[in-house]
Design a protein around this motif. Structure first.
Motif, PDB file in Angstrom:
ATOM      1  N   HIS A 276       0.840  -1.206   0.000  1.00 10.81           N
ATOM      2  CA  HIS A 276       0.000   0.000   0.000  1.00 10.81           C
ATOM      3  C   HIS A 276       0.868   1.246   0.000  1.00 10.81           C
ATOM      4  CE1 HIS A 276      -1.798   3.255   2.504  1.00 10.81           C
ATOM      5  NE2 HIS A 276      -2.701   3.179   1.567  1.00 10.81           N
TER       6      HIS A 276
ATOM      7  N   ALA B 130      -3.130   0.702  -4.341  1.00 10.45           N
ATOM      8  CA  ALA B 130      -2.837   1.114  -2.974  1.00 10.45           C
ATOM      9  C   ALA B 130      -4.047   0.866  -2.081  1.00 10.45           C
ATOM     10  CB  ALA B 130      -2.425   2.582  -2.928  1.00 10.45           C
TER      11      ALA B 130
ATOM     12  N   ARG C 260      -4.410  -1.681   1.088  1.00  8.96           N
ATOM     13  CA  ARG C 260      -4.775  -1.151   2.399  1.00  8.96           C
ATOM     14  C   ARG C 260      -5.929  -1.946   3.003  1.00  8.96           C
ATOM     15  NH1 ARG C 260      -8.441   0.722   4.898  1.00  8.96           N
ATOM     16  NH2 ARG C 260      -9.778   0.947   3.080  1.00  8.96           N
TER      17      ARG C 260
END
Length: 185
Positions: free
Chosen positions: A44, A104, A108
């Motif tokens: 991430h 990303a 996450r």
């Protein structure tokens, strides 16, 4: 207990001798999914950084082109301004296609989910009834399997970076223990 005598990913004093095998398995799986969480969080961070840089560079090109046009440049400089404008537009178009921001966010979300799953595994030790532990362990293993299928893949570099971080952490702990024992060699 010396840290170097433990298996990779396990920690001394992590389990007492009177804990059930289910609680032990839960703690081991807690470490395993904790590792996946760290790897997703590393991914991430990398994708978020790449997305930010592409956006910043594109904005700088656009600002330079806009400022140059405002000054009314002519001749050879006009071609440079046009090139900056083209690069700005190209970066603006390429960034969503590269999907760094989307990657990303996916990492996450996966990192958070694996982290929560690790906590649930760890908490198995607090269930006193063995049948409850077994039932909950089966539920968590199914949840882990589903999460592994649904989440994005972790790149090899993230696994290697996490392993290096753990190795360094163990080395520092061994050094601290030797210092406490008065045997610094």
């Amino acid at each position: 207990m010396v840290l170097s005598s433990t298996k990779f990913g396990e920690y001394p004093g992590f389990m007492s001798d009177n804990q059930s095998d289910v609680a032990r398995r839960g703690k081991r799986l807690s470490v395993e999914v904790g590792n996946r969480s760290v790897e997703h969080n590393l991914s991430h961070d990398r994708y978020r950084r790449w997305s930010r840089w592409v956006s910043i560079v594109g904005a700088l090109f656009a600002a330079a082109a806009g400022a140059s046009l405002a000054t009314g440049l002519t001749g050879g400089w006009a071609k440079v301004v046009a090139g900056l404008g083209f690069l700005s537009a190209l970066l603006a178009a390429v960034e969503p296609a590269l999907g760094y921001a989307k990657q990303a966010e996916a990492h996450r979300a996966a990192g958070s989910s694996f982290g929560a799953l690790g906590t649930s595994y760890y908490n198995l030790q607090y269930l006193t009834d063995r049948e409850q532990q077994l039932k909950r362990l089966q539920e968590l293993e199914l949840q882990q399997e589903r999460l592994a299928k649904e989440s994005v893949n972790v790149e090899q570099w993230a696994i290697e970076k996490r392993e290096k971080m753990e190795m360094r952490k163990r080395e520092l702990e061994e050094l601290r223990q030797r210092k406490r024992g008065g045997v610094l060699t």
